[in-house]
Design an enzyme around this catalytic site. Structure first.
Site, PDB file in Angstrom:
ATOM      1  N   GLU A  98      11.517  88.974  31.904  1.00  0.00           N
ATOM      2  CA  GLU A  98      12.192  87.917  32.941  1.00  0.00           C
ATOM      3  C   GLU A  98      13.758  88.443  33.330  1.00  0.00           C
ATOM      4  O   GLU A  98      14.566  88.021  32.939  1.00  0.00           O
ATOM      5  CB  GLU A  98      12.189  86.886  32.166  1.00  0.00           C
ATOM      6  N   GLU A 125       3.033  85.634  30.209  1.00  0.00           N
ATOM      7  CA  GLU A 125       3.294  84.144  29.433  1.00  0.00           C
ATOM      8  C   GLU A 125       2.651  83.111  30.309  1.00  0.00           C
ATOM      9  O   GLU A 125       2.705  83.111  31.667  1.00  0.00           O
ATOM     10  CB  GLU A 125       4.586  84.081  29.350  1.00  0.00           C
TER      11      GLU A 125
HETATM   12  O1  AHR Z   1       7.932  81.438  25.825  1.00  0.00           O
HETATM   13  C1  AHR Z   1       9.197  80.643  25.803  1.00  0.00           C
HETATM   14  C2  AHR Z   1      10.010  81.589  26.932  1.00  0.00           C
HETATM   15  O2  AHR Z   1       9.788  81.261  28.251  1.00  0.00           O
HETATM   16  C3  AHR Z   1      10.036  83.054  26.803  1.00  0.00           C
HETATM   17  O3  AHR Z   1      11.012  83.530  25.867  1.00  0.00           O
HETATM   18  C4  AHR Z   1      10.711  83.567  28.169  1.00  0.00           C
HETATM   19  O4  AHR Z   1      10.209  84.694  28.569  1.00  0.00           O
HETATM   20  C5  AHR Z   1      10.131  82.354  29.165  1.00  0.00           C
HETATM   21  O5  AHR Z   1      11.043  81.759  29.751  1.00  0.00           O
END
Ligand code: AHR
Length: 507
Positions: free
Chosen positions: A176, A303
């Site tokens: 990110e 994710e």
């Molecule tokens: O999964 C929790 C957080 O969500 C992670 O650290 C980040 O990459 C995302 O914004």
């Protein structure tokens, strides 16, 4: 009331892309009780463990199975300095975990992660630190993990007990980077990416490099992928295509309540989860436009999952995991299967205790979430070939629970079908999203081969808000029955809010 009949036609002789086992992967960050407590309890713990890893976690992840795990973050990745986490544990420096407001003992570091991956049979996927790190730090990490010579870092790994190189294949270049990973602009990140990837690729030609993408949302630009790929410059300089193998995207399905949701909010979340398919479409199009002429880049959804209001920083992003989560998981995995020619990996956030996890723990107790069971059922597709199909599903017009906006048609059935590489078995997975109606779904198998029986696993319950817990670890668990299929037509009834997996033998 909706039409309660679907129809599914599957061409068993028309196999498509292979469904990568890595679509059923997980993500484990130094956040709350995911790593510490969930995986690592240390060798002195009264919780039964193998070399510090909780034995029940190892067993549950092995049984799932767990093809790939991403580590150490998440946001934590871009503040993590890997050299703090190697060598004798007693001498490791405690560090900060700024994003998740904690300190880290560094007792779980590179060697622990790679030993853990090996113990559960998973391929490791490491996210390198771009935000507060340097290409040199990433290169040294690569050398520590994969070096087979006598360099300083390869020797250091040997002194720390690991003689053979770990050969870590997947490396993420930051996380990110439009946000917690450095707040770069897409153009700045493209420059950083070229720098990191040039040296990482130069050091190890066999690794797979994953660039940070983004789909737009509350905090980051909707046109990130477009701008990043334009600035990367593959169009002008095709040789740069060798620097990128995959582009990652993240998608969280935000809901107001983990178990106190209304029926209308349940349908809202189901509609929100459809977004993943649009994400994949947009990412495919932008990749095809900028890089397609030179190379096929895979999409890594590293994710994804549900995120409810209950999951806050001060409770380590913990939330209940109900049958609703299993439905979302199974339907999303069906989408990944259907996109098997583009999606090369996906990682649920996050393996244990955090967000939509597959395992939850309380001290020495461990239980499997409904999402674990959904993964177990749908992952029967892993390594199979996707089959061509036509699904006619009833739809429900969903008007947002808060009365805002226009209604959206929600397909009530989600499905995917695959064939074993040896052609002797079929896997069919179906989800019924409807809260009250059973959906009859006749299945027509087209092709030479005929099924001669099989098994049906089903995850269903009268209460979509039910969840497993230390007191009731098996409140939600699948049932299994044999079926005698002997023709090209199968009659399947999908109970309300359920997941069904058929595994058929082909005669
Ligand atoms: O999964 C929790 C957080 O969500 C992670 O650290 C980040 O990459 C995302 O914004």
């Amino acid at each position: 009331m909706s039409d309660t009949r679907a129809r599914w036609r599957i061409w068993t002789d028309l196999p498509g892309a292979t469904i990568s086992p890595n679509l059923y992967g997980h993500f484990a960050e130094h956040l709350g009780r995911c790593i510490y407590e969930g995986i690592w309890v240390g060798t002195d713990s009264r919780i039964p463990n193998q070399d510090g890893f909780r034995s029940d976690t190892l067993e549950a992840l092995r049984a799932l199975p767990t093809p790939v795990i991403r580590w150490p973050g998440g946001c934590f990745a871009d503040e993590y300095h890997w050299e703090d986490g190697i060598g004798p544990r007693a001498r490791r420096r405690r560090g900060r975990n700024i994003w998740w407001h904690a300190e880290d003992s560094n007792h779980f570091g590179t060697d622990e992660f790679l030993a853990f991956s090996r113990l559960v049979g998973a391929e490791p996927y490491i996210s390198a630190n771009v935000g507060s790190g340097s290409p040199a730090e990433a290169l040294n990490w690569l050398d520590y993990c994969n070096g087979d010579g006598t360099t300083h870092y390869a020797e250091l790994r040997r002194r720390n007990g690991q003689v053979a190189p770990y050969n870590v294949r997947y490396w993420g270049v930051g996380n990110e980077c439009w946000g917690c990973g450095g707040n770069f602009t897409a153009e700045e990140y493209a420059g950083e990416y070229r720098r990191f990837a040039t040296y990482m690729r130069g050091r190890d030609a066999a690794i797979q490099l994953v660039a940070v993408g983004g789909m737009g949302g509350r905090t980051y630009p909707a046109d990130w992928n477009n701008r990043f790929l334009a600035a990367l410059g593959v169009e002008k300089f095709p040789r740069l295509a060798r620097l990128i193998d995959h582009l990652s995207i993240h998608r969280y399905f935000r809901g107001p309540s983990d178990r106190g949701f209304t029926d209308a909010q349940y349908y809202d979340l189901a509609v929100a989860s459809l977004q993943i398919e649009e994400d994949l479409r947009l990412t495919r199009d932008v990749l095809s436009y900028y890089v397609g002429a030179h190379k096929r880049i895979g999409i890594v959804v590293d994710e994804w999952g549900t995120w409810y209001e209950q999951a806050k920083n001060d409770n380590g992003l913990e939330q209940k995991n109900t049958l609703q989560d299993a439905i979302i998981a199974a339907a999303t995995l069906n989408v990944f299967n259907r996109w098997a020619d583009w999606v090369t990996m996906a990682n649920l956030a996050q393996t244990i205790n955090v967000l939509q996890c597959v395992i939850q723990t309380a001290e020495e107790k461990l239980w499997l979430t409904p999402t674990y069971h959904a993964f177990k059922l749908v992952s029967a597709h892993a390594g199979n070939q996707l089959l061509h199909d036509e699904l006619a599903t009833p739809e429900l017009e969903v008007t947002p629970a808060d009365g805002s906006g226009r209604s959206t048609p929600l397909p009530l059935v989600s499905a995917s079908a695959s064939r074993a590489p040896d052609g002797r078995g079929l896997v069919l997975t179906l989800v019924n999203r409807h809260l009250t109606d059973t959906i009859e779904c006749p299945i027509e198998l087209r092709g030479e081969a005929r099924p001669d029986g099989g098994i049906v696993d089903q995850l269903a319950d009268t209460d979509v808000r039910a969840f497993n817990s230390a007191a009731e670890p098996d409140r939600i668990s699948p049932t299994r029955r044999e079926i005698a299929a002997d023709g090209p037509e199968l009659a399947v009834a999908l109970p309300p809010h359920s997941v069904t997996a058929l595994r058929l033998r082909l005669g």
